[in-house]
Design a protein around this motif. Structure first.
Motif: not given
Length: 399
Positions: A25-52
């Motif tokens: 779990g991360v609090g912003s899209v920027d943190r999610m993008l930073a996470w994905l740059t370091q992890h090649s095995d992630e398969y889905v991003v769930v964008l919560g209702p408070h993301v515009s």
């Protein structure tokens, strides 16, 4: 694993509870993008209702071309035609309502099936680093430092970190973080030959700051039943799924601590500026040298390091024969933060102590935040060699 994005902690926790153990779990899209740059095995991003919606559409359009194996599931408070049309045009795989958690869970399961179909079930093994926090003397603030170091290594969600409490008789990690675990390492006793990632994930407790914790047993008598083989299996299994495993140890060279030190990549040795502690640390360093533990990967952390006590860092370096990697001065703020259940790196991120711990974390992680991937899982021959070496070390220590 899934990565969930929402700035509201309550919503984030609700979505994580519906997803597989180990979801990040991360609090912003920027943190999610930073996470994905370091992890090649992630398969889905769930964008919560408070993301515009605008930001969500941007993420869908970007990942559609840059990471086509990563699906995007959009969660909205209400569903209307305009939202569905925008999401599907941008490339979202699924859209679900906030209250319909089973639908979110099903969408994530479909995303995994697609990921396997596109990439295949096999891939490069993930190998994380073990960072062991050790001191031969109790009362030096070792657990407080371990907790704060683990939180600093998460880098606000950019890295996947697990904190293991191996002070099996009197571990304080859970109470320091005000966690109330329902499981601990005790439930893994007897599973030395069968423990896997899924089983181990079920024993972890989530801290709200993107940190997982494997708690110590609630009763001291369990300690004797936690074998060295189990400790090895736990740490090697966690390596498969975490970037960093921080191990808080007992203040003694017991069998479990020696096993953790055998598995460690980086060892942080905690000391305070008093003669008895420095004497014990010096003996411990000599022992580690004799056993060839963490050669060239030992880092001295001075806690409660005040010049007023008459022993400065220069004298410590002369006594111990190693440099000081981090220095944390005495402060009532650290004790207050610990007592409140919010460690100092979270309570006061700009505090001198927080800065010192974050700098140590950055040093341990290196200039790049990428998780280590060059090592491979030991084959059976390597394991047998390690076990032989371990027996030899124990014999030498006992002599």
């Amino acid at each position: 694993m899934p990565v969930v994005v929402d700035p509201e902690n309550e919503t984030l926790a609700s979505l994580l509870a519906a997803l597989p153990t180990g979801a990040q779990g991360v609090g912003s899209v920027d943190r999610m993008l930073a996470w994905l740059t370091q992890h090649s095995d992630e398969y889905v991003v769930v964008l919560g209702p408070h993301v515009s919606l605008e930001e969500a559409v941007g993420v869908c359009e970007s990942l559609r071309t840059t990471r086509p194996t990563v699906s995007v599931v959009l969660v909205r408070g209400t569903l209307d035609t305009a939202t569905l049309t925008s999401a599907m045009k941008a490339g979202a795989r699924d859209v679900a309502q906030t209250e319909d958690l089973p639908a979110v869970e099903a969408a994530v399961a479909r995303a995994y099936q697609l990921h396997v179909a596109l990439r295949g079930p096999s891939g490069a093994a993930h190998v994380g680093k073990v960072v062991t926090v050790f001191s031969p003397k109790g009362g030096v603030g070792k657990t407080t430092m371990a907790v704060n170091l683990a939180l600093a290594l998460t880098d606000r969600g950019a890295r996947k970190v697990c904190l293991v409490d191996l002070d099996l008789a009197f571990g304080d990690v859970a109470i320091t973080m005000q966690l109330f675990p329902t499981h601990s390492i005790e439930q893994a006793v007897g599973a030395e030959d069968s423990l896997d990632v899924a089983m181990l994930e079920g024993l972890l407790t989530r801290h709200h700051e993107s940190l997982m914790v494997l708690a110590a047993p609630p009763h001291p008598d369990v300690r004797e039943r936690v074998s060295a083989q189990l400790v090895t299996r736990v740490l090697r299994t966690l390596r498969e799924n975490y970037d960093y495993i921080v191990v808080d140890t007992a203040p003694a060279f017991d069998e479990q601590t020696l096993t953790a030190l055998d598995e460690t990549d980086e060892c942080v040795i905690v000391a305070t500026l008093d003669v008895p502690t420095l004497k014990n640390v010096k003996v411990a360093l000599e022992t580690m040298e004799m056993l060839n533990i963490a050669q060239d990967h030992r880092h001295l952390l001075l806690n409660r390091a005040d010049d007023a006590v008459g022993i400065g860092p220069d004298k410590v370096e002369a006594i111990l024969g190693m440099g000081v990697a981090a220095r944390v001065e005495s402060s009532i703020d650290i004790a207050a933060a610990t007592n409140s259940g919010t460690p100092i790196v979270l309570e006061k991120p700009t505090h001198q102590s927080s800065t010192a711990i974050r700098e140590l974390a950055a040093h341990l992680a290196g200039d790049s935040v990428a998780a280590p991937t060059s090592a491979s899982t030991p084959d059976q021959t390597a394991v047998e060699t390690t076990e032989s070496d371990r027996v030899a070390r124990r014999f030498r220590l006992r002599r």
